[in-house]
Design an enzyme around this catalytic site. Sequence first.
Site, PDB file in Angstrom:
ATOM      1  N   SER A  58       0.951  -1.351   0.145  1.00 45.75           N
ATOM      2  CA  SER A  58      -0.049  -0.053   0.200  1.00 45.75           C
ATOM      3  C   SER A  58       0.661   1.533  -0.030  1.00 45.75           C
ATOM      4  O   SER A  58       2.000   1.407   0.409  1.00 45.75           O
ATOM      5  CB  SER A  58      -0.888   0.001   1.479  1.00 45.75           C
ATOM      6  OG  SER A  58      -0.985   1.359   1.506  1.00 45.75           O
ATOM      7  N   TYR A  82      -1.187  -1.425   9.981  1.00 48.84           N
ATOM      8  CA  TYR A  82      -1.835  -1.730   8.397  1.00 48.84           C
ATOM      9  C   TYR A  82      -0.671  -1.380   7.941  1.00 48.84           C
ATOM     10  O   TYR A  82       0.305  -1.668   7.670  1.00 48.84           O
ATOM     11  CB  TYR A  82      -3.253  -0.632   8.131  1.00 48.84           C
ATOM     12  CG  TYR A  82      -3.198  -0.627   6.637  1.00 48.84           C
ATOM     13  CD1 TYR A  82      -3.614  -2.416   5.984  1.00 48.84           C
ATOM     14  CD2 TYR A  82      -2.628  -0.268   5.388  1.00 48.84           C
ATOM     15  CE1 TYR A  82      -3.940  -2.132   4.712  1.00 48.84           C
ATOM     16  CE2 TYR A  82      -3.239  -0.068   4.502  1.00 48.84           C
ATOM     17  CZ  TYR A  82      -3.732  -0.984   3.933  1.00 48.84           C
ATOM     18  OH  TYR A  82      -3.990  -1.437   2.733  1.00 48.84           O
TER      19      TYR A  82
END
Length: 259
Positions: free
Chosen positions: A148, A162
């Site tokens: 990401s 995350y």
Amino acid sequence: MIRLDGKVALITGGASGLGLHSAALMAELGAMVVLADINGARAKDEAGALRARGFAADWVAVDISDEAQVAAMVENVKSLHGRLDVLFNCAAATSMDIVGNDRDVVSTDLAVWDRAMSVNLRGTMLVSRFAIPLMIAGGGGSVINMSSRQGVAPARGARVAYSVSKAAIMMLSRHIAASFGKQGIRSNTVAPGSILTDHWIASVPPKVQARTRELALTPDLGKPIDIANLVAFLASDASSYVTGQTISIDGGLTTPLSE
């Protein structure tokens, strides 16, 4: 156009979002796709929808954080299809009870941290651990890992678990490339920025969406097909000399800019 005829592709998180879009494109390009997802009912439905369109698709219900389930999944792929050529590690812990409570290192509950690491990082590792020997036995293949933009550039005060898990996936991917390249395994990472998935549109506040559009260097934000196109390329023989790379696909959001 690239083709994936004869290839067997396993996609975790394949029942929805970017996993499903990528699986659908790979199926359209000739691959047998296996949709692996913790939501087995949805994976079954989506595989059925692909078959109804004339494509080759299978499904399996799996919690990728569970070693026994992952081992059984890969054994099932071996029994049914005899080989594995493409692995797309796309599954992640994205439910709102995790994402909504993933803050900074001081305030994030350990249960949130542990679940994010268990699925995002441990899950990617476990699937790779069991899939790579099957890929080597068939002559090699392509491992594609989902990271990401937030694994490259963290948000202030948000999504520490995350971000850290996605950063670690990039190193895991490089380690796979370094360790198994001579045995025919390529390993690359896709690092998307903000992509107009149903989940992103529904979960991101309008003001943040508008600001993200301003920061992008492209006329609009990315669409799921943009990610699917890159995944299909990395799955194909057209990318045979590409390995050990992290490819940002974020409309320039991580490009340093002075405002």
